[in-house]
Design an enzyme around this catalytic site. Structure first.
Site, short mmCIF file in Angstrom:
data_model
loop_
_atom_site.label_atom_id
_atom_site.label_comp_id
_atom_site.label_asym_id
_atom_site.label_seq_id
_atom_site.Cartn_x
_atom_site.Cartn_y
_atom_site.Cartn_z
N ARG A 242 0.85 -1.18 0.00
CA ARG A 242 0.00 0.00 0.00
C ARG A 242 0.89 1.23 0.00
O ARG A 242 1.95 1.25 0.64
CB ARG A 242 -0.89 0.04 1.25
CG ARG A 242 -2.12 -0.83 1.16
CD ARG A 242 -3.14 -0.26 0.15
NE ARG A 242 -4.33 -1.09 -0.01
CZ ARG A 242 -4.48 -2.02 -0.96
NH1 ARG A 242 -3.53 -2.27 -1.82
NH2 ARG A 242 -5.61 -2.69 -1.05
N GLU A 271 -2.99 7.80 -5.09
CA GLU A 271 -3.49 7.14 -6.30
C GLU A 271 -4.84 7.75 -6.61
O GLU A 271 -5.63 7.96 -5.70
CB GLU A 271 -3.62 5.63 -6.06
CG GLU A 271 -2.28 4.96 -5.87
CD GLU A 271 -2.38 3.45 -5.67
OE1 GLU A 271 -3.42 2.87 -6.02
OE2 GLU A 271 -1.42 2.87 -5.16
N HIS A 289 -0.46 0.00 -9.86
CA HIS A 289 -1.26 -0.83 -8.95
C HIS A 289 -1.90 -2.00 -9.70
O HIS A 289 -3.13 -2.14 -9.77
CB HIS A 289 -2.34 0.01 -8.26
CG HIS A 289 -2.80 -0.61 -6.96
ND1 HIS A 289 -3.22 0.11 -5.88
CD2 HIS A 289 -2.89 -1.91 -6.58
CE1 HIS A 289 -3.56 -0.71 -4.89
NE2 HIS A 289 -3.36 -1.95 -5.29
P1 NAD Z 1 -1.94 -10.71 4.98
O1 NAD Z 1 -2.96 -10.21 5.94
O2 NAD Z 1 -1.99 -12.14 4.57
O3 NAD Z 1 -0.48 -10.41 5.52
C1 NAD Z 1 -0.11 -9.20 6.09
C2 NAD Z 1 0.89 -9.53 7.18
O4 NAD Z 1 1.42 -8.31 7.67
C3 NAD Z 1 0.27 -10.27 8.38
O5 NAD Z 1 1.00 -11.46 8.61
C4 NAD Z 1 0.41 -9.29 9.54
O6 NAD Z 1 0.68 -9.96 10.75
C5 NAD Z 1 1.59 -8.44 9.08
N1 NAD Z 1 1.66 -7.10 9.64
C6 NAD Z 1 0.66 -6.23 9.90
N2 NAD Z 1 1.16 -5.07 10.38
C7 NAD Z 1 2.51 -5.22 10.39
C8 NAD Z 1 3.60 -4.38 10.76
N3 NAD Z 1 3.40 -3.17 11.24
N4 NAD Z 1 4.85 -4.87 10.64
C9 NAD Z 1 5.06 -6.11 10.19
N5 NAD Z 1 4.09 -6.95 9.84
C10 NAD Z 1 2.83 -6.50 9.93
O7 NAD Z 1 -2.06 -9.76 3.70
P2 NAD Z 1 -1.57 -10.08 2.21
O8 NAD Z 1 -2.68 -10.72 1.46
O9 NAD Z 1 -0.25 -10.73 2.25
O10 NAD Z 1 -1.44 -8.59 1.65
C11 NAD Z 1 -0.35 -7.76 2.02
C12 NAD Z 1 -0.52 -6.37 1.45
O11 NAD Z 1 -0.57 -6.42 0.02
C13 NAD Z 1 -1.78 -5.62 1.87
O12 NAD Z 1 -1.44 -4.28 2.12
C14 NAD Z 1 -2.65 -5.68 0.65
O13 NAD Z 1 -3.57 -4.61 0.61
C15 NAD Z 1 -1.61 -5.58 -0.44
N6 NAD Z 1 -2.05 -6.03 -1.76
C16 NAD Z 1 -1.62 -5.34 -2.86
C17 NAD Z 1 -2.02 -5.75 -4.12
C18 NAD Z 1 -1.55 -5.01 -5.34
O14 NAD Z 1 -2.25 -5.00 -6.34
N7 NAD Z 1 -0.38 -4.43 -5.32
C19 NAD Z 1 -2.86 -6.86 -4.28
C20 NAD Z 1 -3.24 -7.55 -3.16
C21 NAD Z 1 -2.83 -7.14 -1.89
#
Ligand code: NAD
Length: 315
Positions: A242, A271, A289
């Protein structure tokens, strides 16, 4: 019952919903018109573009289910929707591998200067081939380097698996998790344990040659001024999580000073109007994105979303 797929839905998802007897509208209604038009539907699906805020939900009491194709729900007032009895569902795992692959598109792009050569070759390729060859003579391999993964959830782990396949070492940091065992399923049903090491965040910053961020949006950047100072000189950064997770102004400085060798960015603080200094920076590899934008992820999202909607609407 009528469903509005306001940010589109894969044809597979539409077909499943129609076969279950629902009418699916895939027209896109502009954000400002939704307040007058959304109440004609029983459910709405969105991706990240359409915002479903409190005022809109108040104006649309007929909406029973909201489906978010993807992970992040920051465009929806989820708690408020649920407090009104609206079911909110999403498809968190469907795009993980696609996002992880995009991370490596950016990393490989970065270590071999593809972002720069793709800009310069059309202009200088025929007149300055040798000059460009010299400019890109200091590429590095990913093999043998350390990747630091911040956030070891679905995408962080998928990223680690690919990194290990490329011969990288992986360290990770996650706020909420204890040690995680990571396995890879090979053909023939063979499961291989993968070696990853959990470290403190500061340690990760100090030892990583490349860092990829996979955390949700937080109230302050994971990498801001103080953290940039801890990073290895010449580190490569990728952010496909993000915008705001890396402080963008500090990033521009770190790119200019050479502290950061390159950045691969799929997400931005603003964005759809990212900061000019990043869009034009010669050390930044850019995508708009598109982490989840693969045929495979969209099919999985569409199918999963359709099944979740059917389950919720038939309750
Ligand atoms: P997820 O919930 O499976 O994993 C996120 C992890 O981050 C969790 O294990 C959580 O414990 C950890 N976490 C939370 N806060 C933290 C911090 N301050 N420090 C360290 N770890 C922390 O989520 P995911 O499905 O792996 O998605 C991760 C990110 O990717 C999200 O922000 C999501 O919105 C983003 N995303 C982006 C796209 C894109 O198009 N670029 C697509 C899908 C998801």
């Amino acid at each position: 019952m009528k469903i509005l797929a306001n940010d589109g839905i894969d044809p597979i998802g539409k077909k499943i919903l129609e076969e279950a007897g629902f009418v699916v509208d895939t027209v896109h209604i502009a954000q400002e018109e939704l307040i007058n038009k959304l109440n004609g539907y029983d459910a709405v699906t969105v991706r990240s573009a359409t915002k479903l805020r409190k005022e809109l939900l108040d104006a649309c009491p007929n909406i029973k289910v909201i489906g978010r194709g993807g992970v992040g729900m920051d465009n929806i007032d989820v708690d408020y929707a649920r407090s009104k009895g609206i079911t909110v569902v999403n498809t968190p795992a469907a795009s993980s591998h696609s996002v992880a692959e995009l991370v490596f598109a950016h990393l490989l792009n970065g270590v071999r200067f593809l972002f720069d050569s793709n800009r310069k070759m059309p202009v200088e390729g025929a007149t300055n081939f040798g000059g460009l060859k010299k400019a890109y003579a200091t590429g590095t391999e990913l093999k043998g380097k350390t990747l630091g993964v911040v956030g070891f959830g679905r995408i962080g782990r998928a990223t680690a698996q690919i990194a290990l396949g490329l011969g990288m070492d992986v360290v990770y940091y996650d706020l909420f998790q204890g040690p995680v065992s990571l396995t890879l399923s090979l053909s023939g049903g063979v499961e291989v344990d993968l070696a990853v090491r959990q470290v403190e965040l500061e340690q990760l910053f100090k030892v990583s040659d490349f860092i990829s961020l996979h955390v949700p949006f937080l109230d302050k950047p994971v990498i801001g001024k103080e953290e940039f100072a801890l990073l290895k000189d010449g580190v490569g950064l990728v952010n496909a999580s993000r915008g705001g997770v890396i402080d963008e102004l500090e990033l521009v400085e770190a790119l200019n000073s050479g502290k950061v060798a390159f950045a691969g960015l799929d997400v931005f603080e603003n964005e759809p109007t990212p900061r000019e200094a990043l869009l034009t920076h010669p050390k930044v590899s850019l995508t708009p994105h598109i982490g989840a934008a693969t045929d495979e992820a969209q099919e999985r999202i569409g199918e999963e979303l359709a099944l979740l909607l059917i389950e919720s609407l038939k309750k």
